[in-house]
Design a protein around this motif. Structure first.
Motif, PDB file in Angstrom:
ATOM      1  N   ILE A  74       0.827  -1.216   0.000  1.00 32.92           N
ATOM      2  CA  ILE A  74       0.000   0.000   0.000  1.00 32.92           C
ATOM      3  C   ILE A  74       0.861   1.266   0.000  1.00 32.92           C
ATOM      4  N   PRO A  75       1.893   1.352   0.824  1.00 32.19           N
ATOM      5  CA  PRO A  75       2.698   2.600   0.776  1.00 32.19           C
ATOM      6  C   PRO A  75       3.359   2.824  -0.566  1.00 32.19           C
ATOM      7  N   SER A  76       3.932   1.780  -1.128  1.00 31.74           N
ATOM      8  CA  SER A  76       4.596   1.946  -2.415  1.00 31.74           C
ATOM      9  C   SER A  76       3.602   2.292  -3.514  1.00 31.74           C
ATOM     10  N   VAL A  77       2.400   1.701  -3.463  1.00 32.03           N
ATOM     11  CA  VAL A  77       1.389   1.996  -4.477  1.00 32.03           C
ATOM     12  C   VAL A  77       0.939   3.426  -4.393  1.00 32.03           C
ATOM     13  N   PHE A  78       0.690   3.895  -3.143  1.00 30.30           N
ATOM     14  CA  PHE A  78       0.227   5.276  -2.997  1.00 30.30           C
ATOM     15  C   PHE A  78       1.304   6.256  -3.433  1.00 30.30           C
ATOM     16  N   SER A  79       2.544   5.951  -3.087  1.00 27.63           N
ATOM     17  CA  SER A  79       3.626   6.853  -3.498  1.00 27.63           C
ATOM     18  C   SER A  79       3.761   6.873  -5.019  1.00 27.63           C
TER      19      SER A  79
END
Length: 330
Positions: free
Chosen positions: A248-253
């Motif tokens: 999730i963090p990498s996708v949002f970034s």
């Protein structure tokens, strides 16, 4: 195989059944005729391959023909012949029957009458009485000597009454047995109908139980299937959450870097206000440049009219156009 050509020119005629020389026809037994084949046909003599007849066979045929003519002449010599009739016109017909009768051209006819008696009825046939044979004899029986009716009739009456009573008892017994059979049959029918009704009730109950069992099994199978689906979904959700915790963090970034997450006011200014402002500014600049170009053209035309020189006019005009294009490109 040899075929002989038919050269007969005479018209065919029916055979009279007699001999060729006009004599009476002689009939023989076919069982003793040499021309009739008997026995095995494989032992027959085959036809010769040569078309010329055998001289020995010709001599044998001539000898047989000569013997046949000799036998015929000997037979005709010994046969008794009827003498020929020379005086047929002078002969007279003679009756040779046992009784002579007059021969005339017209038959003699005579009328004779006869009167018969009146028709009489046939008399009745008398009663047949056979011929009496033997000798007559008689016996006198006094009253009471032969039998006593009152005494002799008692056994007969006893037998008749006994048979009547016995037959009556048998009929009554038979009627009672028939009534008992009918009652037993009625009870049996009632019991059978009751058993049939009970069997039908049990069959219907068994059918309902089977249907309820099948329905419950279907419901249980459906519930089990739903539970399996829910378990699979829960397991898939847990696995997805476990996999997405670090994602999730990498996708949002990454989405933020690619511009998928933005400020609405900023995006509205970028997409709506700035294009509108640039488009209006461009239109105003184009109008100003067009006014300058027209002013320059008018000034050049006035200068051309004033100078009246052709060469200078062309150079000035080309220079003005170049300046106008340069300003328009800017």
């Amino acid at each position: 195989m040899y075929f002989m050509k038919n050269t007969l020119t005479r018209k065919p005629r029916p055979d009279g059944g007699g001999r060729r020389d006009g004599g009476p026809a002689h009939y023989g037994n076919l069982m003793y005729d040499r021309r009739v084949v008997r026995g095995n046909t494989y032992a027959l003599n085959e036809l010769p391959w040569s078309t010329e007849p055998d001289p020995a066979e010709i001599l044998k045929q001539r000898e047989a023909h000569r013997k046949m003519l000799a036998r015929k002449r000997a037979k005709e010599a010994f046969e008794a012949k009827t003498p020929e009739i020379t005086d047929a016109g002078s002969r007279v017909n003679v009756q040779t029957e046992l009784y002579l009768e007059e021969i005339a051209d017209r038959i003699i006819e005579v009328d004779i009458e006869c009167q018969t008696d009146d028709f009489l009825n046939r008399p009745e046939t008398p009663l047949y009485i056979p011929t009496k044979t033997g000798r007559d004899a008689s016996t006198q029986i006094e009253e009471g000597e032969l039998f006593d009716f009152d005494l002799e009739v008692k056994p007969i009456l006893a037998v008749l009454v006994g048979k009547t009573i016995e037959q009556a008892l048998l009929e009554v017994t038979e009627e009672e047995e028939i009534a008992n059979l009918r009652a037993h049959q009625s009870a049996f029918h009632e019991l059978r109908n009751a058993e049939k009704a009970e069997v039908q009730r049990l069959e219907e109950q068994e059918r309902r139980h089977k249907e309820e069992k099948a329905r419950r099994m279907d419901q249980q199978a459906e519930v089990q299937l739903q539970q399996n689906k829910v378990k699979e979904k829960v397991a898939a959700q847990a696995f997805a959450l476990h996999c997405l915790i670090d994602m999730i963090p990498s996708v949002f970034s990454s989405l933020r870097d690619h511009g998928y997450f933005y400020d609405t006011v900023e995006r509205d200014i970028e997409k709506g206000f700035l294009p509108y402002l640039l488009r209006n500014a461009k239109i105003n600049m184009e109008r100003r440049i067009l006014g300058r170009i027209m002013t320059d053209i008018e000034a050049l035309e006035f200068q051309e009219c004033k100078d009246h020189r052709e060469g200078y006019h062309v150079m000035s005009r080309e220079h003005t156009l170049d300046l106008a294009h340069a300003q328009w490109d800017f």
